[in-house]
Enzyme design. Structure first.
Site, short mmCIF file in Angstrom:
data_model
loop_
_atom_site.label_atom_id
_atom_site.label_comp_id
_atom_site.label_asym_id
_atom_site.label_seq_id
_atom_site.Cartn_x
_atom_site.Cartn_y
_atom_site.Cartn_z
N ASN A 8 0.88 -1.24 0.00
CA ASN A 8 -0.07 -0.05 -0.28
C ASN A 8 0.88 1.17 -0.11
OD1 ASN A 8 -2.04 2.06 0.40
ND2 ASN A 8 -2.99 1.05 2.06
N ARG A 90 -2.93 -2.27 -3.44
CA ARG A 90 -4.28 -1.34 -3.38
C ARG A 90 -3.67 -0.27 -4.41
NH1 ARG A 90 -4.80 3.97 0.50
NH2 ARG A 90 -7.15 4.47 0.05
N HIS A 178 -12.56 4.02 -0.74
CA HIS A 178 -12.32 3.46 0.29
C HIS A 178 -13.04 1.97 0.16
CE1 HIS A 178 -11.78 7.56 2.34
NE2 HIS A 178 -10.51 7.22 1.88
N ARG A 238 -7.97 17.78 2.02
CA ARG A 238 -8.85 17.81 0.83
C ARG A 238 -10.09 18.44 1.27
NH1 ARG A 238 -8.57 11.88 -0.84
NH2 ARG A 238 -7.05 11.35 0.99
N GLU A 376 -7.78 -3.26 5.54
CA GLU A 376 -7.52 -3.35 4.04
C GLU A 376 -6.44 -4.15 3.68
OE1 GLU A 376 -8.69 1.66 2.90
OE2 GLU A 376 -6.90 1.02 4.30
#
Length: 390
Positions: A8, A90, A178, A238, A376
């Site tokens: 990742n 990922r 996500h 963001r 994840e």
């Protein structure tokens, strides 16, 4: 022992885990190279938490992600026993065509590179280690696991923007992100509370990147994130949801270039821009600056508003789930957010929340509230193993 490596990659960090696949997946090691290009530091721990590596490197030794991959790869070859059979990655944006993980080749890599403008903070970094391995170990199986794939089953109505339809046909649509986190949490909720997991659930993935997802029967039906990873909730740097007219104003009245606008929206906004203090919720909670309080109040407010939208999409609400860095680790933020959800039937149990239990709502709450750690990397390992086994 056969193993799968999960990668990742971020802008200045490389997270990785190794899983053995002897009959079933078992986590062996977990590592991270931080400070790439500035102050590189490698940390590796065993599954039991024993420290296996804790090393600093000169900045010129690890100037970029490819160099970080070489350092990590050398460490694994020298120090970790096992035969590497696949690498799972990922990849944030899979575009409109990828509803499931895919084996990577040059053709797929070129296709994924086209989505870089839609995820400029993530996509180039996700793809850099893939390119390194394709060049140096082309025989090694690599699998892309997409953060957008979990949302590809939406009703088309949910994914359209109200602009001419031909833009949808060329890929301008709501994707959601996500997805690996939401997929894991949906599966975990089905284990710990099957009746709830099959109902109407909102999951809040709250970290440096933040979003919310409406689940029905364990499937995504709506998400706060859209065409890019800028929509919905304010995040660390963001902006979240913003009136498109603001962007036109900045272009026309301030003469901003596309690159300047991109940097503003992705790197200088969100909690960092609003507070003028930090993009980290922990720093903001500890700060006495008025901007810090404003940023946190705004964050909580927008989560409450989006919860109402997602509850409407579901036609009601059976459970609300906190996950990711802030959602898993901040009882204070869980309590503040839950207060905005009381009109939906949420009642928090202060003791359970402070203790970090899985179920943190009170016994008389009409809506069950959970704090579920996401994983994840395990989700990527599962997808990679399933693909190579097939």
């Amino acid at each position: 022992m056969d193993t799968i490596l999960v990668v990742n990659a971020g802008s200045s960090s490389l997270k990785f885990e190794v899983f053995s696949v002897a009959g079933s997946l078992a986590r062996q090691i977990k590592g991270k190279m931080e400070g790439i290009g500035t102050a590189p530091h490698l940390t590796i721990k065993s599954a039991g938490g024993d420290r296996l590596a804790d090393e600093d490197y000169p900045h010129e030794a690890v100037p970029d992600l490819p160099a970080a991959m070489r350092v990590v790869g050398q460490w694994l070859r020298e120090r970790h026993q096992g035969r590497l059979i696949a690498v799972g990655h990922r990849v944030v944006h899979g575009g409109p065509d990828h509803m499931r993980p895919a084996r990577i080749d040059e053709k797929l890599l070129r296709e994924l590179e086209r989505y870089t403008p839609l995820a400029p903070l993530h996509q180039p970094n996700n793809l850099a280690p893939i390119r390194v391995l394709l060049e140096h170990q082309p025989q090694l199986v690599q699998v892309a696991c997409f953060d957008t794939a979990f949302h590809r089953g939406h009703d088309p109505m949910a994914d359209h923007y109200a602009i001419p339809a031909h833009y949808f046909d060329e890929g301008v649509r709501r994707y959601g992100f996500h997805g690996l986190s939401y997929e894991y949490v949906a599966g975990k909720l089905a284990e710990i509370a099957p009746d709830i997991g099959g109902g109407r659930v909102i999951v809040a993935h709250l970290g440096s990147g933040a979003s919310m997802c409406a689940l029905h029967q364990g499937k995504s039906v709506e998400s706060t994130l859209g065409f890019t990873a800028l929509d919905g909730l304010p995040m660390g740097t963001r902006c979240g949801q913003i009136d498109p007219g603001v962007l036109l104003y900045l272009l026309q009245q301030h003469g901003m270039s596309a690159q300047e606008l991109q940097d503003l929206l992705y790197k200088e906004s969100g909690l960092k821009g609003l507070s003028g203090v930090s993009n980290d919720v922990r720093d903001l909670l500890a700060s006495e600056e008025p901007g810090a309080a404003l940023a946190l109040d705004h964050f909580v407010h927008r989560i409450g508003l989006n919860a109402g939208t997602l509850a409407a999409a579901l036609g009601g609400l059976d459970a609300f789930v906190f996950t990711a860095g802030v959602g898993e680790n901040s009882p204070v933020m869980r309590e503040r957010i839950s207060r905005t959800l009381e009109w939906l039937g949420v009642r928090l149990d202060s003791r359970r929340n402070a203790a970090g239990e899985l179920l943190i709502s009170s016994d008389d709450s009409r809506v069950a509230v959970y704090a579920v750690p996401t994983d994840e990397e395990l989700m990527i390992a599962r997808h990679t193993y399933a693909l190579i086994a097939a």
